[in-house]
Design a protein around this motif. Structure first.
Motif, PDB file in Angstrom:
ATOM      1  N   ASP A  42       1.219  -1.452  -0.028  1.00  0.00           N
ATOM      2  CA  ASP A  42       0.032  -0.180  -0.567  1.00  0.00           C
ATOM      3  C   ASP A  42       0.397   1.038   0.626  1.00  0.00           C
ATOM      4  OD1 ASP A  42      -2.386  -1.319   0.372  1.00  0.00           O
ATOM      5  OD2 ASP A  42      -2.412  -1.589   2.126  1.00  0.00           O
ATOM      6  N   VAL A  43       0.669   1.862  -1.530  1.00  0.00           N
ATOM      7  CA  VAL A  43       2.284   3.241  -0.947  1.00  0.00           C
ATOM      8  C   VAL A  43       1.005   4.735  -1.629  1.00  0.00           C
ATOM      9  CG1 VAL A  43       3.833   1.991  -1.704  1.00  0.00           C
ATOM     10  CG2 VAL A  43       2.097   2.824  -3.370  1.00  0.00           C
ATOM     11  N   PRO A  44       1.356   5.710  -1.078  1.00  0.00           N
ATOM     12  CA  PRO A  44       0.224   6.600  -1.410  1.00  0.00           C
ATOM     13  C   PRO A  44       0.022   6.641  -3.308  1.00  0.00           C
ATOM     14  CG  PRO A  44       2.256   7.871   0.195  1.00  0.00           C
ATOM     15  CD  PRO A  44       2.221   5.837  -0.113  1.00  0.00           C
ATOM     16  N   VAL A  45      -1.594   7.969  -3.722  1.00  0.00           N
ATOM     17  CA  VAL A  45      -1.933   7.284  -4.616  1.00  0.00           C
ATOM     18  C   VAL A  45      -1.165   8.799  -4.763  1.00  0.00           C
ATOM     19  CG1 VAL A  45      -3.935   8.957  -6.296  1.00  0.00           C
ATOM     20  CG2 VAL A  45      -3.445   6.656  -4.429  1.00  0.00           C
ATOM     21  N   PRO A  46      -0.456   9.270  -6.497  1.00  0.00           N
ATOM     22  CA  PRO A  46       0.555   9.792  -7.005  1.00  0.00           C
ATOM     23  C   PRO A  46      -0.919  10.783  -6.653  1.00  0.00           C
ATOM     24  CG  PRO A  46       0.576   8.765  -8.558  1.00  0.00           C
ATOM     25  CD  PRO A  46      -0.247   7.756  -7.716  1.00  0.00           C
ATOM     26  N   ALA A  47      -0.363  12.346  -6.966  1.00  0.00           N
ATOM     27  CA  ALA A  47      -0.894  13.732  -7.041  1.00  0.00           C
ATOM     28  C   ALA A  47      -0.425  14.409  -8.532  1.00  0.00           C
ATOM     29  CB  ALA A  47      -0.526  14.835  -6.551  1.00  0.00           C
ATOM     30  N   PRO A  48      -1.213  14.489 -10.096  1.00  0.00           N
ATOM     31  CA  PRO A  48      -0.168  14.816 -11.099  1.00  0.00           C
ATOM     32  C   PRO A  48       0.025  16.028 -11.344  1.00  0.00           C
ATOM     33  CG  PRO A  48      -2.480  14.898 -10.840  1.00  0.00           C
ATOM     34  CD  PRO A  48      -2.291  14.668  -9.686  1.00  0.00           C
ATOM     35  N   LEU A  64      -3.313  11.790 -13.923  1.00  0.00           N
ATOM     36  CA  LEU A  64      -3.770  10.573 -13.310  1.00  0.00           C
ATOM     37  C   LEU A  64      -4.503   9.769 -14.268  1.00  0.00           C
ATOM     38  CD1 LEU A  64      -2.362   9.608 -10.727  1.00  0.00           C
ATOM     39  CD2 LEU A  64      -5.011  10.421  -9.518  1.00  0.00           C
ATOM     40  N   VAL A  65      -4.047   8.958 -14.012  1.00  0.00           N
ATOM     41  CA  VAL A  65      -4.496   7.436 -14.917  1.00  0.00           C
ATOM     42  C   VAL A  65      -4.893   6.272 -13.952  1.00  0.00           C
ATOM     43  CG1 VAL A  65      -4.665   5.933 -16.611  1.00  0.00           C
ATOM     44  CG2 VAL A  65      -3.800   8.235 -16.669  1.00  0.00           C
ATOM     45  N   ARG A  66      -5.689   5.914 -13.571  1.00  0.00           N
ATOM     46  CA  ARG A  66      -6.264   5.031 -13.004  1.00  0.00           C
ATOM     47  C   ARG A  66      -6.100   3.765 -13.949  1.00  0.00           C
ATOM     48  NH1 ARG A  66     -10.848   1.775 -12.872  1.00  0.00           N
ATOM     49  NH2 ARG A  66     -12.517   2.277 -14.474  1.00  0.00           N
ATOM     50  N   VAL A  67      -5.198   2.728 -13.497  1.00  0.00           N
ATOM     51  CA  VAL A  67      -4.754   2.149 -14.290  1.00  0.00           C
ATOM     52  C   VAL A  67      -5.118   0.837 -14.547  1.00  0.00           C
ATOM     53  CG1 VAL A  67      -2.351   0.316 -15.047  1.00  0.00           C
ATOM     54  CG2 VAL A  67      -2.333   2.491 -13.668  1.00  0.00           C
ATOM     55  N   THR A 102       1.241   8.683 -12.509  1.00  0.00           N
ATOM     56  CA  THR A 102       1.148   9.842 -13.605  1.00  0.00           C
ATOM     57  C   THR A 102       1.677  10.029 -14.739  1.00  0.00           C
ATOM     58  OG1 THR A 102       2.721  10.521 -11.987  1.00  0.00           O
ATOM     59  CG2 THR A 102       1.004  11.535 -11.635  1.00  0.00           C
ATOM     60  N   VAL A 103       1.407  10.417 -15.653  1.00  0.00           N
ATOM     61  CA  VAL A 103       1.878  10.455 -17.202  1.00  0.00           C
ATOM     62  C   VAL A 103       1.650  11.920 -17.725  1.00  0.00           C
ATOM     63  CG1 VAL A 103       2.050   9.513 -18.875  1.00  0.00           C
ATOM     64  CG2 VAL A 103       1.311   8.307 -17.537  1.00  0.00           C
ATOM     65  N   PRO A 104       2.557  12.551 -17.928  1.00  0.00           N
ATOM     66  CA  PRO A 104       2.977  14.173 -18.686  1.00  0.00           C
ATOM     67  C   PRO A 104       1.763  13.967 -19.539  1.00  0.00           C
ATOM     68  CG  PRO A 104       4.863  13.471 -19.259  1.00  0.00           C
ATOM     69  CD  PRO A 104       4.362  12.169 -18.535  1.00  0.00           C
ATOM     70  N   ALA A 105       0.894  14.546 -20.213  1.00  0.00           N
ATOM     71  CA  ALA A 105      -0.325  14.567 -21.510  1.00  0.00           C
ATOM     72  C   ALA A 105       0.098  14.318 -22.137  1.00  0.00           C
ATOM     73  CB  ALA A 105      -1.085  15.826 -20.833  1.00  0.00           C
ATOM     74  N   GLY A 106       1.640  14.346 -22.667  1.00  0.00           N
ATOM     75  CA  GLY A 106       1.743  15.250 -24.608  1.00  0.00           C
ATOM     76  C   GLY A 106       1.562  13.308 -24.686  1.00  0.00           C
TER      77      GLY A 106
END
Length: 332
Positions: free
Chosen positions: A19-25, A31-34, A102-106
Motif C-alpha cells: 500500500d503506497v500513496p496515490v501520486p498527485a499529477p 493521473l490515470v486509473r490503471v 501519473t503521466v505527462p499529458a503529451g
C-alpha cells in the motif's frame, strides 16, 4: 493504492504488493486509473538493479499503461487531450505497476476504436520504440530492406508489421521454428533461425548480396561485426538493447568508413517529454488508423493479475514468449 514494490534488487520474487500513496499529477501531467500495464525488458533490468530510473521518475516499475484519466495537473488547457474520463494508453516514465499512475499529458494516446484495456496497454512501449527508431532515427523509406532481430518479441512483431505497412521489406531473426513461422505469418519476407542458420549468409542470399538498409538490433556487442557485414552502403544500424553484451572487440572499422555506414544507439526512457509527445503525435497520425482498420495489431502472449507479477517477469526472462506480456489490474 496497491503497487508493486521491492526493498532490494534481485530475482522476480523480491517483488511484492504494498500500500503506497496515490501520486498527485504535477504540471502538465494527468493521473490515470490503471486497468492494464505492460511488462518490458527495462522493467526486468530495473528490478535487477541494472537500469535505475532517471531523476524525477517514479521508482515503481512499469513503462506503459492503459486506463482512465481521473485527474489533471496544472498547465493543461481545458480543451486539451486528454479530458477527465478519457480512456488512454500512455508511455509512462515509471509507476505503471500500480492502481494509479501519473503521466505527462503529451505521452497519452486514445484507445484505438474497438480496443479494450489489455490491447491498448500492449501498444505504447513497443510502438513508441519501433516508430522512433526505424522511422524517425533511421528514416525508413518505402522499398528499404530492414533486418529485425528478436522478430517474435513485442518490439519485433510490431516492427515487422509496421515495416511491411510502410512499404519496406522485413527480414527477422528468431530462435525456434515456431517463432520464425510467426514472423512470416505477420509479414516478414523471410525469418532466420539464428540457432541453426548464419544470418549474415542468409541476408546475403535473400538480398542478392546487396545487404539491408536498416537493422533494428537488441543484442548489441556479440552481433556488432555480423550486423555491419549485413548492411548495404549507407545502411543504418540502430542498437536499442544489449542482451548480447555491452562490449565489442576487434571490430573492423574500415567497413563503416568505406560503406558510409551509420551506427547509432538509443534509449527512450531518458528522452524529454517533448520528444515523446512528438512520437505520440506521429503515431496517432500514421499508425492509429492502421490499428483501427486492423491492418496492424499487437500480439498478446500472456496476461497476469498484478499479484502474479513475479510470474510475468519469470516468463519474460525465460524467453519462451512471443509478443506482449501484460498485467491485468481489472482482475484480483
Amino acid at each position: 493504492m496497491q503497487a508493486v514494490t521491492y526493498a532490494d534488487p534481485g530475482a522476480p520474487d523480491v517483488m511484492t504488493l504494498s500500500d503506497v500513496p496515490v501520486p498527485a499529477p504535477k504540471e502538465g501531467e494527468v493521473l490515470v486509473r490503471v486497468m492494464a500495464a505492460g511488462v518490458n525488458r527495462p522493467d526486468i533490468m530495473q528490478r535487477q538493479g541494472l537500469y535505475p530510473p532517471p531523476p524525477g521518475a517514479s521508482p515503481i516499475l512499469g513503462l506503459e499503461i492503459a486506463g482512465e484519466v481521473v485527474a489533471r495537473g496544472p498547465g493543461i488547457p481545458d480543451d486539451a487531450f486528454p479530458a477527465l474520463g478519457a480512456r488512454v494508453c500512455a508511455l509512462s516514465n515509471g509507476g505503471g505497476y500500480a492502481q494509479y499512475c501519473t503521466v505527462p499529458a503529451g505521452q497519452c494516446l486514445p484507445w484505438p476504436s474497438g480496443f479494450d484495456a489489455l490491447h491498448a496497454a500492449a501498444l505504447p512501449e513497443t510502438f513508441f520504440t519501433v516508430w522512433s527508431n526505424i522511422f524517425m532515427t533511421a528514416s525508413m523509406r518505402a522499398g528499404d530492406r530492414v533486418l529485425i532481430h528478436g522478430g517474435s518479441s513485442g518490439i519485433g512483431t510490431v516492427a515487422i508489421q509496421l515495416v511491411r505497412q510502410m512499404g519496406g521489406i522485413a527480414y527477422a531473426t528468431a530462435g525456434t521454428p515456431e517463432k520464425t513461422e510467426l514472423c512470416t505469418a505477420i509479414g516478414a519476407d523471410a525469418a532466420i533461425n539464428y540457432r541453426t542458420e548464419d544470418f549474415v549468409t542468409r541476408i546475403a542470399e535473400l538480398t542478392d548480396g546487396k545487404g539491408v538498409n536498416i537493422i533494428l538490433d537488441m543484442i548489441g556487442g556479440s552481433y556488432l561485426e555480423r550486423n555491419l557485414k549485413c548492411l548495404a552502403p549507407e545502411g543504418r544500424l540502430v542498437i536499442i538493447a544489449l542482451q548480447g553484451g555491452a562490449r565489442a572487440e576487434n571490430i573492423g572499422l574500415a567497413r563503416i568508413m568505406t560503406r558510409r555506414l551509420v551506427v547509432t544507439g538509443t534509449t527512450l526512457r531518458p528522452r524529454s517529454s517533448a520528444y515523446k509527445a512528438e512520437i505520440a503525435r506521429q503515431l496517432e497520425q500514421h499508425v492509429w488508423p492502421l490499428l483501427e482498420k486492423k491492418a496492424v495489431r499487437p500480439l498478446i502472449h500472456a496476461t497476469f493479475p498484478l499479484a502474479r507479477v513475479a510470474d510475468a517477469h519469470k516468463l519474460m526472462e525465460n524467453g519462451t514468449h512471443s509478443g506482449k506480456i501484460l498485467l491485468n489490474l481489472q482482475t484480483s
